[in-house]
Design a protein around this motif. Structure first.
Motif, short mmCIF file in Angstrom:
data_model
loop_
_atom_site.label_atom_id
_atom_site.label_comp_id
_atom_site.label_asym_id
_atom_site.label_seq_id
_atom_site.Cartn_x
_atom_site.Cartn_y
_atom_site.Cartn_z
N ASP A 1 68.60 60.45 75.24
CA ASP A 1 69.68 59.83 74.50
C ASP A 1 69.09 59.27 73.21
N VAL B 1 68.31 58.06 69.38
CA VAL B 1 68.99 57.20 68.43
C VAL B 1 69.80 58.11 67.51
N ILE C 1 67.95 61.45 59.93
CA ILE C 1 66.77 61.19 59.14
C ILE C 1 66.41 62.44 58.36
N ILE D 1 63.03 68.46 71.23
CA ILE D 1 61.82 68.38 72.03
C ILE D 1 62.08 67.52 73.26
N LEU E 1 62.41 54.63 71.13
CA LEU E 1 63.63 55.16 70.51
C LEU E 1 64.21 56.35 71.27
N ALA E 2 63.39 57.00 72.11
CA ALA E 2 63.90 58.15 72.85
C ALA E 2 64.85 57.71 73.96
N HIS E 3 64.78 56.45 74.34
CA HIS E 3 65.64 55.96 75.42
C HIS E 3 66.39 54.72 74.98
N GLU E 4 67.22 54.91 73.97
CA GLU E 4 67.89 53.77 73.35
C GLU E 4 68.80 53.04 74.33
N SER E 5 69.47 53.81 75.21
CA SER E 5 70.45 53.18 76.10
C SER E 5 69.78 52.18 77.04
N GLY F 1 57.96 64.81 68.34
CA GLY F 1 58.45 64.33 69.62
C GLY F 1 59.96 64.38 69.65
N ALA F 2 60.54 63.74 70.67
CA ALA F 2 61.99 63.78 70.82
C ALA F 2 62.70 63.04 69.69
N VAL F 3 62.06 62.00 69.14
CA VAL F 3 62.73 61.16 68.15
C VAL F 3 62.53 61.69 66.73
N ALA F 4 61.29 62.07 66.42
CA ALA F 4 60.98 62.47 65.05
C ALA F 4 59.92 63.56 65.05
N ALA G 1 63.21 56.28 60.95
CA ALA G 1 64.18 56.13 62.03
C ALA G 1 64.18 54.70 62.56
N PHE H 1 67.17 51.94 62.40
CA PHE H 1 67.61 51.32 63.64
C PHE H 1 67.63 49.79 63.49
N PRO I 1 49.68 57.89 72.33
CA PRO I 1 50.61 56.80 72.61
C PRO I 1 50.70 56.44 74.10
N ALA I 2 50.64 57.45 74.97
CA ALA I 2 50.82 57.17 76.40
C ALA I 2 49.77 56.18 76.90
#
Lengths: 543, 138
Positions: A3, A5, A9, A22, B11-15, B46-49, B58, B62, B84-85
């Motif tokens: 989910d 954001v 961008i 991804i 940011l990948a899990h905003e909820s 990655g999933a966000v950027a 991003a 936010f 990061p992990a």
């Protein structure tokens, strides 16, 4: 299943426009973050392969060895031509205007210093192989060359490269060095460079996930996210895990043989399992410390130790002979590289099929692993700098390394035809070569430590790479996944060694090397894909 | 009582962050504190950027959106990490000191199977930092 954001961008102008997000195919059982179905298919089929191989050891070994030999002998022309294409392709990229493109965009800065980067390239690329083959291979080629060419039933029955050098010590020494350097310098590194550069470019510049399938986007389009991509990624995981586990299995036997020679330690089953457990445990600590605190640190330490051993042997060994081995070996390499790399019309079939073609298949089967790892640490380098550092510098280092270790060993054999190093088994050749030199206990001990640490770094970087592939290119997946792959590799190695011994290891290593054949096709396609991708970026950057 | 409140964000899990962010905004308004969002990204897509630069933008957007919506000052701190992990915990600890925060509000989950083997990010901070930690279970 993310989910994200929901904000727009601005992307890099040359980012590939795809609806694929991804991690969209990832599932999160127990808080893990794994690609569906690549993770499950690869881990289940690895277990299945191990069990089946152990149940039918003899037929498995017979089949995979037959397959490997069939491929390397019948497609020697294919492997050799492909190897040459990779070298030429890289050199053309390096000198062409495409070389200016920077990985990560025009403003990207390198993630690692030259030393850290180079240490990791070398430790992942061939550290372990140099330890075992740096001494043995030059002697093999020297001996077979000195023995001269022998004909039997219209074909060459000897293993010498090219036309051999019957009875001529100097010529045999040069030919032996040239043939060895040929197998360890430009060609293997060009193979790694093609894979690493494609992955790095399509990830850092074009925004695709860091996994093998991404480099096929220009050829396959959106299909890379489906079964095409699943197959490519799964085979890469397969080749990497079995390559690592079998070489850990064999390497354990070799390291134990060395320790037995030096300290009289046992080489029994308990010792084997203990050594695998120790290597895996240290690799796990390294995994938990992360890329910078683990594999980078260990690689730097090990490269420093390797350099120390190199300089040490250079000074205490036959220094004059070593320098002439480096210089005339390097020159012989330059002189013989074209005849050695001829894919057609070879008379020295044992050499070109049994050595060169086998080596190319072997390097290529390692390339998904090494290429992924190199890509991971190469952001911020320009294409030109990348190729120079991944191909030209390792070539120089290989000439030095082979000159020092191979040159010393050949000198010992020339001085005394019954020198211990000549007939010692592969795993002991390094130690037999060091034995007549001063401070042999110290240098041998350093040698053992180097071998062990190279195993630890490859176990760590291997689990990093497999985890990234099986997480759909995500590098931020939970560390527990890397712990799983690292442990899995150790367990597979131990089970194969204990239950199956050398037969099972041989079978699965032959299988891993056989994957070099399909991957050669994959790599050739990668060259096309990478060229198209670089051209597009160049156009968009106004080149 | 609090001047600078930090909220580590994924940011990948905003909820999963909503409750923690709402808590931070309420406390921020109550104490007149600034809120600092700390996000960690790798250099790989990655999933966000796709790039670290994209990630930074991003996170900034936010933070701006939250500032408007919640009526408290949200600031973005994007950190780039090679791994990061593994480095996440230490980066959060370091940033908390750099910014000089006096309260960390973290979204966490109810402990599950994997938590028996790997400590949670909140757990690390509680053990290693002298700053107050408020763990918000989603």
């Amino acid at each position: 299943m993310t989910d994200n954001v929901d904000i727009s961008i601005e992307e890099a102008p040359d980012a590939i426009e795809t609806d694929y997000e991804i991690g969209q195919d990832n599932i999160t059982p127990f808080g893990l973050d794994i690609h569906n179905p690549v993770f499950m298919i690869s881990s289940i089929s690895i277990v299945a392969f191990v069990i089946l191989t152990l149940m039918f050891q003899d037929s498995a070994s017979e089949f995979f060895v037959w397959l490997r030999n069939f491929l390397t002998q019948n497609f020697d022309w294919f492997f050799l031509s492909a190897g040459n294409i990779f070298v030429l392709f890289c050199i053309v990229l390096m000198i062409s205007p495409l070389g200016k493109i920077r990985l990560g965009g025009p403003d990207a800065e390198p993630d690692y210093s030259y030393m850290g980067w180079f240490a990791m390239l070398f430790a992942a690329g061939m550290g372990i192989g140099l330890m075992f083959f740096g001494v043995s291979e030059p002697i093999s080629h020297f001996n077979s060359s000195l023995g001269g060419a022998a004909m039997e039933g219209g074909a060459r029955s000897d293993w010498a490269p090219l036309g051999a050098a019957a009875g001529d010590t100097e010529a045999a020494r040069n030919l032996g060095m040239a043939a060895t350097i040929y197998h360890w310098a430009l060609h293997p590194w060009a193979i790694y460079a093609v894979v690493a550069l494609s992955l790095a470019f399509f990830s850092y510049n074009r925004g695709l996930p860091l996994t093998l399938r991404s480099s096929f986007y220009p050829l396959l389009g959106e299909r890379v996210w489906g079964w095409w991509g699943h197959v490519i990624d799964t085979v890469a995981v397969f080749a990497t895990l079995f390559g690592l586990a079998t070489s850990l299995g064999f390497g354990t036997q070799q390291a134990l043989a060395g320790m037995n020679y030096l300290f009289g330690w046992s080489t029994g089953d308990f010792a084997k399992v203990l050594l695998i457990a120790v290597i895996t445990a240290i690799a796990l600590i390294s995994v938990l410390r992360g890329l910078d605190g683990g594999v980078k640190l260990l690689s730097e330490v090990n490269i420093a130790m390797a350099a120390l051993l190199l300089v040490f042997v250079m000074l205490i060994g036959p220094t004059g002979d070593i320098f002439s081995a480096i210089v005339s070996g390097g020159l012989a390499y330059a002189r013989e590289i074209i005849p050695l790399s001829m894919p057609f019309g070879r008379e020295d079939t044992n050499f070109s099929q049994g050595w060169t073609s086998f080596y190319w298949a072997w390097w290529i089967s390692w390339s998904p692993f090494v290429g992924m790892f190199i890509a991971r640490v190469s952001r911020g380098r320009s294409v030109r700098e990348f190729i120079f550092c991944v191909i030209i510098i390792p070539t120089i280092v290989c000439i030095l390394w082979m000159g020092v270790f191979g040159g010393t060993a050949i000198s010992q054999v020339v001085a005394d035809a019954s020198a211990a190093v000549k007939d010692a088994p592969l795993e002991l050749k390094l130690f037999e070569m060091l034995q007549p030199l001063p401070l042999a206990t110290f240098t041998s001990f350093l040698g053992i430590i180097l071998v062990l640490v190279f195993f630890i770094t490859s176990s760590d970087s291997g689990s990093l790479v497999i985890d990234t592939i099986t997480a759909g290119g995500k590098t931020s997946a939970p560390v527990a996944q890397r712990v799983f792959w690292c442990t899995f590799e150790g367990v597979v190695a131990a089970v194969l060694l204990l239950v199956g011994g050398a037969t099972a290891l041989t079978a699965l290593q032959a299988m891993a090397v056989s994957t070099g054949f399909p991957f050669t096709i994959v790599l050739l396609a990668m060259c096309v894909s990478l060229y198209l991708g670089l051209r597009e970026t160049q156009k968009m950057q106004g080149g | 009582m609090y001047k600078n409140i930090m909220v580590p964000v994924d940011l990948a899990h905003e909820s999963r962050l909503e409750k923690a962010l709402a808590t931070a905004a309420d406390l921020g308004r109550h104490y007149g504190a600034e809120i600092h969002l700390v996000g960690v990204t790798g250099v790989q897509p990655g999933a966000v950027a796709h790039t670290p630069e994209e990630y930074k933008r991003a996170l900034e957007e936010f933070a701006n959106r939250l500032s408007r919506e919640k009526g408290v000052g949200f600031h973005a701190h994007a950190e780039v990490s090679h791994d990061p992990a593994v480095e996440l915990d230490k980066i959060i600890e370091r940033k908390s000191e750099e910014i000089g925060v006096d309260l960390v509000i973290m979204a966490s989950h109810v402990p599950g199977f994997v938590d028996h083997f790997v400590r949670s990010n909140a757990g690390y901070l509680v053990e290693h930092s002298s700053i107050s930690v408020f763990v918000v279970r989603g």
